[in-house]
Design a protein around this motif. Sequence first.
Motif, PDB file in Angstrom:
ATOM      1  N   GLN A   2       0.733  -1.145   0.002  1.00 63.34           N
ATOM      2  CA  GLN A   2      -0.007  -0.059   0.121  1.00 63.34           C
ATOM      3  C   GLN A   2       1.066   1.286   0.108  1.00 63.34           C
ATOM      4  OE1 GLN A   2      -2.737  -0.163   3.361  1.00 63.34           O
ATOM      5  NE2 GLN A   2      -3.675   1.937   2.887  1.00 63.34           N
ATOM      6  N   ARG A   3       0.448   2.446  -0.669  1.00 62.27           N
ATOM      7  CA  ARG A   3       1.319   3.651  -0.783  1.00 62.27           C
ATOM      8  C   ARG A   3       0.413   4.446  -0.087  1.00 62.27           C
ATOM      9  NH1 ARG A   3       1.677   1.220  -6.066  1.00 62.27           N
ATOM     10  NH2 ARG A   3      -0.246   2.694  -6.564  1.00 62.27           N
ATOM     11  N   VAL A   4       1.111   5.020   0.911  1.00 62.66           N
ATOM     12  CA  VAL A   4       0.353   6.134   1.764  1.00 62.66           C
ATOM     13  C   VAL A   4       0.801   7.473   1.515  1.00 62.66           C
ATOM     14  CG1 VAL A   4      -0.166   6.619   4.121  1.00 62.66           C
ATOM     15  CG2 VAL A   4      -0.349   4.261   3.167  1.00 62.66           C
ATOM     16  N   GLU A  56       5.401   3.187   2.135  1.00 58.63           N
ATOM     17  CA  GLU A  56       4.616   2.122   1.753  1.00 58.63           C
ATOM     18  C   GLU A  56       4.650   0.984   2.731  1.00 58.63           C
ATOM     19  OE1 GLU A  56       7.464   1.416  -1.613  1.00 58.63           O
ATOM     20  OE2 GLU A  56       6.707   2.979  -2.834  1.00 58.63           O
ATOM     21  N   SER A  59       0.322  -2.778   5.235  1.00 53.35           N
ATOM     22  CA  SER A  59      -1.106  -2.590   5.884  1.00 53.35           C
ATOM     23  C   SER A  59      -0.836  -1.462   6.853  1.00 53.35           C
ATOM     24  CB  SER A  59      -1.543  -3.684   6.707  1.00 53.35           C
ATOM     25  OG  SER A  59      -2.463  -3.120   7.686  1.00 53.35           O
TER      26      SER A  59
END
Length: 117
Positions: A2-4, A56, A59
């Motif tokens: 996941q990219r945040v 990244e 979760s």
Amino acid sequence: MQRVCFQLQVKPERVDEYVERHRAVWPEMLEALHATGWHNYSLFLRRDGLLVGYFETPSLEAALAGMAATDVNARWQAEMAEFFEDLGDARPDTGFVLLDEVFHLEDQLATAGHRER
């Protein structure tokens, strides 16, 4: 992965000190971030205090929960809170605004069937 991406506002008069504090983040904080799934983590700061962070993680929920369970994070957030505007009662690690990803080059290339050269 996941990219945040997130946003916070550093008080403009505290920008220089904020930058200085991040020149040598506590080694135990660096280790905690790594151990709890924060990868490829970067912060970007405009002179007016606009802070954009990117990382990244497998979760986001697990990464945030993992850090919340560490003593070093509680100490770091307590020290950093004074640098930010508009947090209310939140800590910096819970008071940020998540930004929606609207474009990612590799995803669109893959969808278009692009092949590496």
